[in-house]
Motif scaffolding. Structure first.
Motif, short mmCIF file in Angstrom:
data_model
loop_
_atom_site.label_atom_id
_atom_site.label_comp_id
_atom_site.label_asym_id
_atom_site.label_seq_id
_atom_site.Cartn_x
_atom_site.Cartn_y
_atom_site.Cartn_z
N GLY A 68 52.12 46.88 53.03
CA GLY A 68 52.78 46.45 51.81
C GLY A 68 52.72 44.95 51.63
N LEU A 69 52.98 44.21 52.71
CA LEU A 69 52.95 42.75 52.64
C LEU A 69 51.53 42.23 52.42
CD1 LEU A 69 54.55 40.12 52.86
CD2 LEU A 69 54.24 40.22 55.35
N SER A 70 50.53 42.92 52.98
CA SER A 70 49.15 42.46 52.83
C SER A 70 48.68 42.53 51.39
CB SER A 70 48.21 43.29 53.71
OG SER A 70 48.19 44.64 53.29
N LYS A 71 49.30 43.41 50.58
CA LYS A 71 48.94 43.47 49.17
C LYS A 71 49.44 42.25 48.41
CE LYS A 71 48.91 48.54 49.06
NZ LYS A 71 49.53 49.76 48.49
N ILE A 72 50.50 41.65 48.93
CA ILE A 72 51.04 40.44 48.31
C ILE A 72 50.29 39.20 48.79
CG2 ILE A 72 53.12 39.02 48.04
CD1 ILE A 72 54.75 41.59 48.54
N SER A 73 50.13 39.10 50.13
CA SER A 73 49.44 37.94 50.70
C SER A 73 48.84 38.34 52.04
CB SER A 73 50.41 36.76 50.88
OG SER A 73 49.80 35.73 51.63
N LYS A 74 47.51 38.35 52.13
CA LYS A 74 46.85 38.73 53.38
C LYS A 74 47.14 37.72 54.48
CE LYS A 74 43.04 41.50 51.54
NZ LYS A 74 41.57 41.69 51.48
N MET A 141 33.18 38.32 60.92
CA MET A 141 32.41 39.31 60.17
C MET A 141 33.04 39.61 58.81
SD MET A 141 31.22 42.02 63.11
CE MET A 141 30.04 42.80 62.02
N SER A 142 34.36 39.46 58.73
CA SER A 142 35.04 39.73 57.45
C SER A 142 35.37 38.45 56.69
CB SER A 142 36.33 40.52 57.70
OG SER A 142 37.18 39.84 58.60
N HIS A 143 35.48 37.30 57.38
CA HIS A 143 35.88 36.06 56.72
C HIS A 143 34.76 35.02 56.64
CE1 HIS A 143 39.80 37.83 57.73
NE2 HIS A 143 40.32 37.08 56.79
N ILE A 149 40.57 30.11 59.22
CA ILE A 149 41.25 31.04 60.12
C ILE A 149 40.37 31.37 61.33
CG2 ILE A 149 42.13 33.40 60.35
CD1 ILE A 149 43.14 33.25 57.51
N VAL A 150 39.07 31.53 61.08
CA VAL A 150 38.13 31.82 62.17
C VAL A 150 38.03 30.64 63.12
CG1 VAL A 150 35.74 32.44 62.73
CG2 VAL A 150 36.85 33.44 60.72
N LYS A 151 37.98 29.43 62.57
CA LYS A 151 37.91 28.23 63.41
C LYS A 151 39.16 28.06 64.27
CE LYS A 151 34.75 25.59 60.46
NZ LYS A 151 34.56 24.38 59.63
N LEU A 152 40.32 28.34 63.68
CA LEU A 152 41.57 28.27 64.45
C LEU A 152 41.60 29.34 65.54
CD1 LEU A 152 44.17 27.66 61.57
CD2 LEU A 152 43.53 26.05 63.39
#
Length: 479
Positions: A68-74, A141-143, A149-152
């Motif tokens: 539910g939260l991911s629909k608002i902000s991933k 693979m997704s980002h 986010i991947v670098k962090l």
């Protein structure tokens, strides 16, 4: 009674789908005589040997879902989920008896490595990481690799990875990467098949085919070259002395000469396995036979002889692909399979128990691996299992696959669907009695599978690392 050393195995995921960590647990409990706690998510059932072992206890954590939260902000959902997982994991790591060392599966790295490191520091335990892959490459693979986010994630993984007291990894290529770019000295522990992956007797195969008969011959919504339309297994009149592969007459068991060739692949149904390659290859195989038939429907489908080269006639069998596994893309590909119009090829998807899966591999004619690795540095365990059962493999080619599959000896490598289709045509030419190329690969796979087993590999390469860390902490705790 003298206190035994204790190791806690940590998997932030479904322990039933983490065979390597289950094998660690069995080796620690049975070979090293350690007490073992497994902290992991539930889901799929673990192997029966793990469940029954008196020295192993499984502590199941609840999975965290924030759909539910991911629909608002991933981004908010990811951060919130990581925070919740961190506190749940730390709670469980303090709830279990104090271990002498934690052995943690990586990936996932966030928040697993930080939670385990904190627990090690507060409880004065050793910290051992078993690197199966790199978490940041899976996220990439997704980002995309350049996403913040991947670098962090990469920084986090590298930072906490260097804090380990001992390190294991799955390939020499990964060992080199860890040393060069992470400053981590790792010992290579190749995946090897445990003893329950072995060639099976015809009786075991027949019994398995009887258990799977309804799933194979009467799947819901399918009518194809393998389905029979016979009555359900629950019907008292259902005759299971005959399966699509085998037949039983009294005490005599035999394989049917007109049986389909059985091709097996296991998958997690994720983006690092391009399943469309297999679908396209199956379609090409089917079309090539149809073209050779010149659309002649009068030919007996059970004894299909076709003339393809040099004026010689070879038998090309029906192909049954059984795909095992769970994962997010399963329904998408099942829908694609339903839309294929195939005459000589069919697919079944299923999830098998840990006891039946080795029997399926031992009963198959060929394995297929579509694993490409997000990092290019890990190897598919499914191929190791196949070799343990004497099953050769057609595998997607990538950078370090040569550490496992020797092209032309125990398997074949391919890079495209047409190349895989060519291999299927070549290997199954003359099936089941005159397919010499397939039989040669089967001999190579059996030799590779019997040359080394998990117990010996683990004792040589993993036990010294875990022992050095755990015994050191164990002695401190008893002083």
């Amino acid at each position: 009674m003298e206190k035994k050393p204790r190791v806690a195995i940590v998997v932030l995921g479904d322990i039933g789908r983490s065979p390597r960590m289950q094998y660690h647990a069995l080796s620690l409990a049975s070979q090293a005589k350690f007490e073992v706690d497994i902290v992991a998510n539930g889901g799929s059932e673990s192997h029966m040997d793990v469940i029954k072992n008196q020295n192993i206890r499984i502590h199941e954590m609840a999975s965290v879902s924030l759909e539910g939260l991911s629909k608002i902000s991933k981004a908010l959902a990811v951060l919130t989920k990581a925070a919740i997982q961190f506190f749940i994991l730390v709670w469980f790591l303090f709830k279990i008896p104090r271990p002498d060392a934690f052995l943690v599966q990586n990936p996932p790295s966030v928040p697993t490595l930080a939670a385990v490191k904190l627990s090690c520091w507060l409880r004065r335990c050793g910290f051992v990481i078993d690197w199966h892959n790199f978490g940041y490459t899976l996220l990439g693979m997704s980002h995309g690799r350049n996403h913040i986010i991947v670098k962090l994630y990469k920084w986090f993984e590298k930072y906490f990875g260097k804090m380990a007291d001992g390190t294991l990894c799955v390939t020499k290529a990964m060992q080199h990467e860890l040393a060069q770019n992470c400053g981590v000295k790792a010992s290579v522990l190749y995946d090897q098949p445990p003893e329950f992956f072995h060639p099976v007797a015809l009786k075991e195969s027949h019994e398995l085919f009887c258990r799977l008969d309804r799933s194979i011959c009467d799947p819901i919504g399918f009518h194809d070259c393998v389905s029979t339309g016979k009555k359900s297994q629950n019907d008292a009149s259902s005759d299971l002395s005959h399966t699509v592969f085998s037949t039983q007459d009294g005490d005599n068991l035999s394989l049917k000469p007109s049986r389909p060739a059985l091709v097996v692949s296991s998958t997690s149904w994720t983006s690092d396995e391009d399943f469309s390659l297999l679908l396209e290859a199956a379609l090409l195989y089917d079309r090539r036979i149809a073209a050779a038939l010149n659309e002649d429907d009068s030919i007996d489908e059970e004894k299909l002889w076709i003339d393809l080269s040099n004026g010689k006639k070879y038998l090309y069998p029906r192909l049954l692909f059984i795909i095992t596994g769970k994962g997010p893309d399963r329904k998408k590909y099942e829908e694609k399979i339903r839309k294929l119009k195939l005459r000589r090829v069919t697919f079944r998807t299923m999830w098998l128990s840990a006891e039946d899966y080795p029997l399926l591999l031992g009963s198959a004619d060929l394995g297929v691996s579509l694993h490409t690795s997000s990092s290019g540095l890990d190897l598919p365990m499914k191929i190791v299992d196949m070799f343990g059962c004497g099953l050769p493999v057609c595998a997607v080619s990538f950078s370090c696959i040569g550490e496992l599959v020797k092209d032309g000896e125990n398997g074949l490598l391919f890079s495209s669907s047409s190349e895989l289709a060519d291999q299927l045509m070549m290997l199954f030419k003359g099936f089941p009695d005159k397919c010499d190329a397939l039989k040669a690969l089967q001999e190579g796979a059996l030799a590779r599978g019997s040359s080394s087993r998990w117990s010996a590999e683990w004792m040589t390469h993993a036990f010294p690392v875990i022992q050095e860390v755990s015994i050191m902490l164990f002695q401190r705790s008893t002083d």
